[in-house]
Design a protein around this motif. Structure first.
Motif, PDB file in Angstrom:
ATOM      1  N   ASP A  22      39.298  49.911  40.302  1.00  0.00           N
ATOM      2  CA  ASP A  22      38.102  49.200  39.865  1.00  0.00           C
ATOM      3  C   ASP A  22      36.856  50.063  40.073  1.00  0.00           C
ATOM      4  O   ASP A  22      35.940  50.041  39.258  1.00  0.00           O
ATOM      5  CB  ASP A  22      37.961  47.880  40.637  1.00  0.00           C
ATOM      6  N   SER A  60      38.815  39.944  40.288  1.00  0.00           N
ATOM      7  CA  SER A  60      39.500  39.240  39.185  1.00  0.00           C
ATOM      8  C   SER A  60      39.304  37.734  39.284  1.00  0.00           C
ATOM      9  O   SER A  60      39.420  37.157  40.362  1.00  0.00           O
ATOM     10  CB  SER A  60      40.999  39.516  39.225  1.00  0.00           C
ATOM     11  N   THR A  63      40.956  35.136  39.225  1.00  0.00           N
ATOM     12  CA  THR A  63      42.207  34.397  39.428  1.00  0.00           C
ATOM     13  C   THR A  63      41.993  33.443  40.595  1.00  0.00           C
ATOM     14  O   THR A  63      40.943  33.482  41.253  1.00  0.00           O
ATOM     15  CB  THR A  63      43.333  35.359  39.803  1.00  0.00           C
TER      16      THR A  63
END
Lengths: 203, 203
Positions: free
Chosen positions: A91, A145, A147
């Motif tokens: 990232d 992320s 999620t």
């Protein structure tokens, strides 16, 4: 698969331990290396041994680095008040590639995921708190992320950081630039309507 | 791609020399190896060094082998009158997997391809002639890809073998078993009509 050579079989078995490399691909790689006349396999082998022995992490941000402090943390022009919190080194590279960010990073090494046995103690959260305590950080950008695990991690971090005078933000989510609405997934499209932003002709 | 570590960069560059591994995949593999705690990279490295140093070819059929004569050539029950000519070691493995063939092999190491600078002298054709001279071989089965280069190679070999009393055959081509006609490519379907075989209820 029946091998005519133990050496070949060992190489295939070893290569097949790599992620997304099956035994058929491993065999293709091994036969390619055997055919190669530039000792490619020895070059790869020495790079891999190096990877095992010499890889080091920045003691500040936990980015992969050859020295104890990484190039990014060392750079004097960087804005030290802005820290982008990410899951992995990949990232950092992706964000650096955009050249849109001039702050520092903090690599968590994953996200909190009780299902996978990853708790806050397995991540570099304690070190992030150490950095927060110095008072140098003004804003933490959560580039994690979207999620369930990612959201849990962001929530946990925001709670941990409450006692310091640090602003917490997350990166913007929505339909990709150049992306067509009909191809955006439902969740993204739905959330991008809920989280709509005032129109500005300046952008 | 900008790397924060030379060691990581070297590993990515080395892995990206493998066929069908791009730099993004190479990075994913390298980061996987760094995260792995079972010294997977050292294991792979040692298997690759082994591959470079200890790989050997059967002196009869040029299959990859740890000894000077491979297991297949050594097996006494094999029919030594029947030799299957293939391009690569992978083809030997594929045919062995079928358990339908009980003869020996001859690995050419490629096909004649002037465009790629591969002439008959670059293949193991001379050794095949040596085998033919012994008079032991009764039939050569050409299990070679039906490409222009493959067909050229079969033609060249059949000319070379004319002076010996050896039958030349090629493996059967046609629509796959279980394959549906509409999905077969035109060339295969067309040729399978031209090369139709008499119906026999025994099969």
């Amino acid at each position: 698969m029946k091998f005519s050579s133990k050496t070949l079989e060992n190489a295939v078995e070893a290569l097949a331990t790599l992620p997304s490399v099956g035994r058929k691909s491993a065999l293709r790689l091994a036969l390619h290396l055997i055919k190669d006349s530039t000792s490619k396999s020895v070059k790869i082998a020495s790079a891999l041994v190096d990877l095992e022995n010499n890889i080091n992490y920045c003691q500040i941000c936990f980015n992969i680095s050859d020295a104890n402090t990484c190039e990014i943390c060392k750079e004097p022009q960087r804005n030290k008040e802005l820290v982008c919190v990410v899951e992995s080194v990949r990232d950092v590279m992706a964000i650096e590639e955009t050249t849109q960010f001039n702050g520092l990073y903090h690599v968590l090494g994953g996200v909190i995921s009780p299902m996978d046995g990853v708790g806050p103690g397995d991540l570099t959260i304690e070190s992030l708190e150490e950095r927060a305590k110095t008072g140098e950080i003004k804003e933490l950008i959560m580039a994690i992320s979207p999620t369930i695990e990612g959201d849990t991690t962001i929530y946990y971090l925001s709670k941990q950081m409450e006692k310091y005078d640090i602003e917490i933000s997350t990166i913007a989510r929505g339909v990709s630039f150049g992306g067509e609405l009909e191809y955006a997934d439902e969740l993204t499209l739905g959330r991008s309507i809920v989280a709509r932003v005032p129109y500005s002709s300046e952008h």
